[in-house]
Structures are given as structure tokens and as C-alpha cells.
Design an enzyme around this catalytic site. Structure first.
Site, mmCIF file in Angstrom:
data_model
loop_
_atom_site.group_PDB
_atom_site.id
_atom_site.type_symbol
_atom_site.label_atom_id
_atom_site.label_comp_id
_atom_site.label_asym_id
_atom_site.label_seq_id
_atom_site.Cartn_x
_atom_site.Cartn_y
_atom_site.Cartn_z
ATOM 1 N N THR A 284 0.911 -1.132 0.000
ATOM 2 C CA THR A 284 0.000 0.000 0.000
ATOM 3 C C THR A 284 0.951 1.181 0.000
ATOM 4 O O THR A 284 2.157 0.996 0.069
ATOM 5 C CB THR A 284 -0.872 -0.019 1.288
ATOM 6 O OG1 THR A 284 -1.656 -1.207 1.300
ATOM 7 C CG2 THR A 284 -1.800 1.160 1.401
ATOM 8 N N THR B 233 -4.007 2.142 -2.461
ATOM 9 C CA THR B 233 -3.475 0.801 -2.632
ATOM 10 C C THR B 233 -4.059 0.115 -3.849
ATOM 11 O O THR B 233 -5.111 0.525 -4.362
ATOM 12 C CB THR B 233 -3.786 -0.047 -1.381
ATOM 13 O OG1 THR B 233 -3.162 -1.330 -1.495
ATOM 14 C CG2 THR B 233 -5.279 -0.238 -1.208
ATOM 15 N N ASP C 74 -8.988 -9.497 -0.025
ATOM 16 C CA ASP C 74 -9.068 -9.051 1.369
ATOM 17 C C ASP C 74 -10.301 -9.616 2.062
ATOM 18 O O ASP C 74 -10.405 -9.568 3.291
ATOM 19 C CB ASP C 74 -9.102 -7.518 1.443
ATOM 20 C CG ASP C 74 -7.727 -6.927 1.673
ATOM 21 O OD1 ASP C 74 -6.756 -7.682 1.818
ATOM 22 O OD2 ASP C 74 -7.615 -5.686 1.702
ATOM 23 N N SER D 211 -10.519 -3.477 5.390
ATOM 24 C CA SER D 211 -9.164 -2.979 5.180
ATOM 25 C C SER D 211 -8.490 -2.720 6.515
ATOM 26 O O SER D 211 -9.158 -2.515 7.537
ATOM 27 C CB SER D 211 -9.210 -1.681 4.374
ATOM 28 O OG SER D 211 -7.939 -1.048 4.346
ATOM 29 N N SER D 212 -7.166 -2.724 6.501
ATOM 30 C CA SER D 212 -6.390 -2.346 7.681
ATOM 31 C C SER D 212 -5.792 -0.949 7.558
ATOM 32 O O SER D 212 -5.083 -0.509 8.461
ATOM 33 C CB SER D 212 -5.262 -3.353 7.914
ATOM 34 O OG SER D 212 -5.777 -4.624 8.211
ATOM 35 N N GLY E 102 1.409 -1.833 4.614
ATOM 36 C CA GLY E 102 1.834 -3.032 5.323
ATOM 37 C C GLY E 102 0.752 -4.039 5.633
ATOM 38 O O GLY E 102 0.913 -4.837 6.564
#
Length: 575
Positions: free
Chosen positions: A390, A408, A432, A453-454, A474
Site C-alpha cells: 500500500t 493501494t 481481502d 481494510s487495515s 503493510g
């Protein structure tokens, strides 16, 4: 809990002006301090574009979009117009934080079982993994609502870089080489990124004239060219029939995207997450991102503890990830208010003892009725595979507007498929989703749903004024990277450059904590004595951040070495 603030140290300053004739090429530096606006990205060309926009009178949003578009050229394996992202933006005039959700969506034909039984790697390199792109809609909404530049104006720096080219560095070479096998199997990708059948050498100039033309046409025709127009038709055709290299035996599955999915796509304004932490307010991104909720819950847990060190950081992260897996996804009914409540944090914090808790930590019960220290119940959800690549950038302008922006295409190189004639890689965001079978999992795919998402673009405020912005790439380590930066800065007393440079560890409710070698060298014995178990992760995150250090002065900070180091710049080193 005592709040520690350390004055920023004197740092290097980078200028955006062109070097004189026969001077050495401008080099990126990780720290810059000055006035009139600041930017930090992973890339010199992107930072230069943002600073140029600020110097022309553009605001933070204008500069962020310009930098994001350039990153689509120079960091094409991490971002691009066929991807998605999240913006957390403070509007100084309105004195309000806004967030824009430009996350990709699943096609209407996707169901909860679409990905079941497919090996993860095969899911990545396929048309099936391509989500409906959100980046262009994100740029468009941000510029129309908060910017002063048109999309055409904001794309000009990227057009120039794509046309003239950029110098290939070691990171670009390594990422291309890591994708060599699958890039060879996609004819359009091999043609663009494997000239002469190999990655472009370090030090060479890489040009992408097809992407320059795509940006140029997008600026001319506007977002509808993608969301229902000719570019959209070409993306759908590529998803449905990936351009395999003749003779390739790779199983590249066709995707489900239709032009109607593109027509239906919207970037969304959402309410940010917000927690109070050590007298400050921390804003982040709400679902479908889990960044704001997981960082926020972990900070609340830490604030409820009598003291904070690395052991507590790891345990708070473990607990917050347990709750993330159980409750957070793009669906109605996410108990966000309770997940971020002080009552729930106090209930969870009582599980943090002198030694590491048993693996895996069970999720809590954010039901609004909290006990002193209830026994945890329920089953933990494993951390799913999530692409590590990302990119993130921060910008502040002369008016006090601030933006943290994650964008991303998911895995390094997305799904590996370049749209013919357009010079742009497609995303693999739909990997994802949880592949299943996983009854009750909040992150199972569904028609029109956005994968969890993170990404965790984050803004910190003190007495109503922005003091810090941060974020990182990451995958799921984004959350722990941002959390550790905040712990380093506000609990361990580091200045911002040291908070970013410090060695990292990431605990995401896993049996072993991943850690960089420098972290293991310094802290392993101490933390193993407390029951922690470690495994090496050579590099965690590639953060960018900025801090307002007083009297109008801004410090921009990027990585000194991770992912080749980043680029921090300011409009002016002095007044």
C-alpha cells in the site's frame, strides 16, 4: 497516565526548486522542517509534485491528489487509478474532520461462497480478485468538496513523470523481480514491466507513455470515462478475459465485474472514528476500514493501564485484533461505539497482566454492560492473508488543512494484470475478503460489499488543533505500525523522527509476534521473559507522518531506510 512531549530536534530541510545546471540530482531526505506547508511520501517525485502544488496556491487536498497520481506512476505496484483508498482530512475553515471512503467494491455477481476453495495465490492473480476501482471517485469527490484544483490540473505532474520517466531504484527492481514469474504470464504486463524479458535495471529511466495518455484522457473526459465510459469498458473486458501470454499454463480465472458495477460505484463521506487519548483526540477511518477502530481500541486499553511499555503495547494490540476479527467489516450493526468506549476498554484492559496472555485471545463482548473483569468467551478469528503493499502520504498546507491518505492496489503488483493500452495495473482487493467457509464472519464477500481494510490514516488533535498525522502501508501490520508510532511518541517520549525509525514488532492475535531484527536484538530477552514468542519479519511498514511543532512550523517525516527510505519536504525552510 503521564503524557510525554519531547521537543522536535533540529533536522535537515529539503527544497523543491530544480537543481542548477550540472548539479547532482536531488536526493530524497526523510525529515524536513519549515513553514507554509509540508509533505511526506515514500517517493521524491510524488513529494515534489505535492510541494509544487502547494507553492502554486493549491491546498492539502489538491497536493494529496497530485502526489497520489504520481505514486500511480512511480509506485505502480502499490497504488494506481484502478485501486482504492481512504482519506482522513481536517478542514481548517470548518474546524472539522472528514473521511472519504474510496474502497473498492465487490461486483453484484459476487456471493459469500465465490472465493471458497480457491488457493490464495490463484485468487490474487486473477480477474476474480479485481474490485470495482475507487481511487478516481475518491480523487473526484475530494477535489469537488474540498479542493481548489480540477482533476485535470491535479493530474498534470503525474502525466509529466509518466512521460519523461523516473529513475528505477532498488525497491522498484526488487518488486518487479519478485513478480517476474506471474508478470511473464500476462502479455500486457510483461510488455510494460519486463522490457527485454527482465526487470528494468537500477539506475535506468522507466517511462509509461500509455499511463500518461490515460491520465491525460481522464483529465479531459472526467471520472465518467471510467465509471461507465470507454475506460470502464476496457477494464471490464480485461477482468473478464485476462491477456495471457501465449503458451502460459497459469490458471488465471476470469472476473465478475460488469460495466453496471462501475456505473453504480460511489466514493462515500463517512463519519470518522474518534477516541480520547491522554487528553488528545485521535481520529481515524471507520469501517470498512478496521484501522480507526483497532488503533482506537488499543489506545483506549493502554490509557486504562497504570503504565505502558512494549509488553503492554503488544497485549493491547492482541486484544484489539481479537475484537476486530469478530466484529468489524462492511456490514450494518458493527458495534463501533462500544468497541471504542472507555467501559469496554477497561473491561479488556484487566486481561493485560505481567506476562503474555494465552494464544489466541478471545474477543470481548461490547454490549454496553461492562464488569470489572469478566472471563472472556467466544472464539478468535484467525488473521487473514492481506497484501503487504500500500502507500501512504501526509500533507499540510499554509491554511492549516491536513490530510492523511492511504491508497493501494492490495498485493505488490495488484492482480498482475495491466489493462491493454492503458499502462495501469488492476487491483486484487477482493482477496481481502475472507475466503470461507466461515459462517458469521463479518468479512465474507457479498454483492457490492467493500472488503475489510487495515489502512489507518490517522490525525491527532490537542485542544481542538491538529498536532500530528500518520499512516503506513503493510497490510494488517499497518494498524500496529501506526499504534507503535503513537506509543513511541506519546508514551515512550521519542520525537517523531525517532518514533518512525524505531524498530518495530507487530502482534495481531497470533501465536508469535513478528518483529524486525533490530527489535529482537534489543528487546527479545526482556519480552520472552514475559512469555512472548517471536518470529522475524525483516521489514514492517513504511510510514509517513508530520507534526506541528509550534509557531507555524511543521516537521515532515518519512522512513530513513524501510522500503528504500521516504521523502519529506516543506514549502519553505524559513519565513
Amino acid at each position: 497516565m503521564r503524557r510525554v512531549i519531547v521537543p522536535a530536534a533540529a533536522v535537515l530541510v529539503s527544497l523543491v526548486s530544480a537543481p542548477p545546471a550540472q548539479a547532482q540530482p536531488q536526493q530524497k531526505v526523510p525529515v524536513a522542517e519549515g513553514y507554509g506547508g509540508a509533505v511526506a511520501t515514500v517517493d521524491l517525485d510524488a513529494s515534489k509534485a505535492a510541494i509544487a502544488v502547494l507553492r502554486k496556491g493549491g491546498n492539502a487536498v489538491d497536493a494529496a491528489v497530485a502526489a497520489g497520481a504520481v505514486l500511480g506512476v512511480t509506485e505502480p505496484y502499490s497504488s494506481g487509478l484502478a485501486g482504492g483508498g481512504f482519506m482522513v482530512y481536517y478542514d481548517a475553515r470548518q474546524r472539522k474532520v472528514f473521511t472519504i471512503d474510496g474502497r473498492e467494491t465487490a461486483p453484484q455477481a459476487m456471493t459469500s461462497t465465490t472465493l471458497e476453495g480457491i488457493p490464495f495465490d490463484e485468487g490474487v492473480t486473477s480477474g476474480l480478485s479485481a474490485g470495482v476501482p475507487g481511487t478516481v471517485a475518491n480523487w473526484d469527490l475530494a477535489l469537488r468538496r474540498f479542493g481548489t484544483f480540477s482533476l485535470k490540473q491535479a493530474l498534470q505532474p503525474a502525466i509529466e513523470v509518466a512521460s519523461k520517466g523516473f529513475v528505477v531504484d532498488q525497491t522498484f527492481y526488487d518488486q518487479t523481480n519478485a513478480n517476474l514469474a506471474r508478470f511473464k504470464d500476462i502479455s500486457t504486463t510483461a510488455k510494460l514491466y519486463l522490457p527485454n524479458g527482465a526487470p528494468p535495471p537500477v539506475g535506468s529511466t522507466f517511462r509509461n507513455p500509455e499511463l500518461a495518455a490515460t491520465y491525460r484522457e481522464l483529465g479531459k473526459r472526467g471520472p465518467s470515462w471510467l465509471y461507465g465510459g470507454r475506460l470502464g469498458e476496457e477494464i471490464v473486458a480485461t477482468v473478464k478475459q485476462p491477456p495471457l501470454t501465449p503458451g502460459s499454463t497459469r490458471n488465471v480465472r476470469p472476473g465478475l465485474m460488469e460495466l453496471s458495477d462501475l456505473r453504480a460505484y460511489r466514493a462515500l463521506l463517512r463519519e470518522p472514528t474518534k477516541v480520547s487519548y491522554n487528553g488528545m483526540d485521535v481520529y481515524g477511518m471507520a469501517p470498512p476500514s478496521s484501522g480507526g477502530s483497532t488503533v482506537g481500541e488499543a489506545l483506549n486499553i493502554l490509557e486504562a493501564l497504570p503504565g505502558v511499555g512494549l509488553h503492554e503495547y503488544l497485549e493491547a494490540s492482541r486484544l484489539a485484533f481479537a475484537d476486530r476479527g469478530k466484529y468489524v467489516g462492511d456490514l450494518p450493526g458493527v458495534p463501533l461505539k462500544e468497541l471504542l468506549s472507555d467501559g469496554f476498554a477497561k473491561e479488556r484492559s484487566c486481561l493485560v497482566g505481567a506476562t503474555a496472555m494465552a494464544h489466541p485471545a478471545a474477543p470481548g463482548n461490547p454490549d454496553g454492560s461492562y464488569e470489572t473483569c469478566p472471563a472472556p468467551t467466544g472464539t478468535a478469528t484467525p488473521v487473514a492473508d492481506e497484501g503487504p503493499e500500500t502507500t501512504h502520504l501526509v500533507v499540510a498546507d499554509r491554511w492549516g488543512n491536513v490530510i492523511a491518505y492511504n491508497l493501494t492496489i492490495e498485493s505488490t503488483g495488484g492482480n498482475g494484470i495491466v489493462v491493454p493500452g492503458r499502462g495501469v495495473l488492476l487491483n486484487n482487493e477482493l482477496t481481502d475478503f475472507t475466503f470461507g467457509p466461515a459462517p458469521g464472519d463479518p468479512n465474507l464477500p457479498a454483492p457490492g460489499k467493500r472488503p475489510r481494510s487495515s489502512m489507518a490514516p490517522t490525525l491527532v488533535f490537542d485542544h481542538g488543533k491538529p498536532v500530528l498525522a500518520a499512516g503506513s502501508p503493510g497490510g494488517s501490520t499497518i494498524i500496529t505500525t501506526v499504534l507503535q508510532i503513537l506509543v513511541n511518541r506519546y508514551e515512550l517520549g521519542m520525537n517523531l523522527p525517532d518514533a518512525l525509525a524505531a524498530p518495530r514488532a507487530t502482534q495481531r492475535n497470533t501465536a508469535q509476534t513478528q518483529a524486525e531484527q533490530a527489535f529482537l536484538d534489543k528487546y527479545r530477552a526482556e519480552l520472552e521473559a514475559k512469555g512472548h514468542s517471536f518470529v522475524l519479519n525483516p521489514e514492517i511498514g513504511a510510514a509517513t507522518a508530520l507534526e506541528f511543532v509550534g509557531r507555524g512550523r511543521i516537521q515532515a517525516v518519512a522512513e530513513p531506510s524501510r522500503r528504500g527510505g521516504g521523502s519529506a519536504m516543506v514549502v519553505a525552510p524559513g519565513r
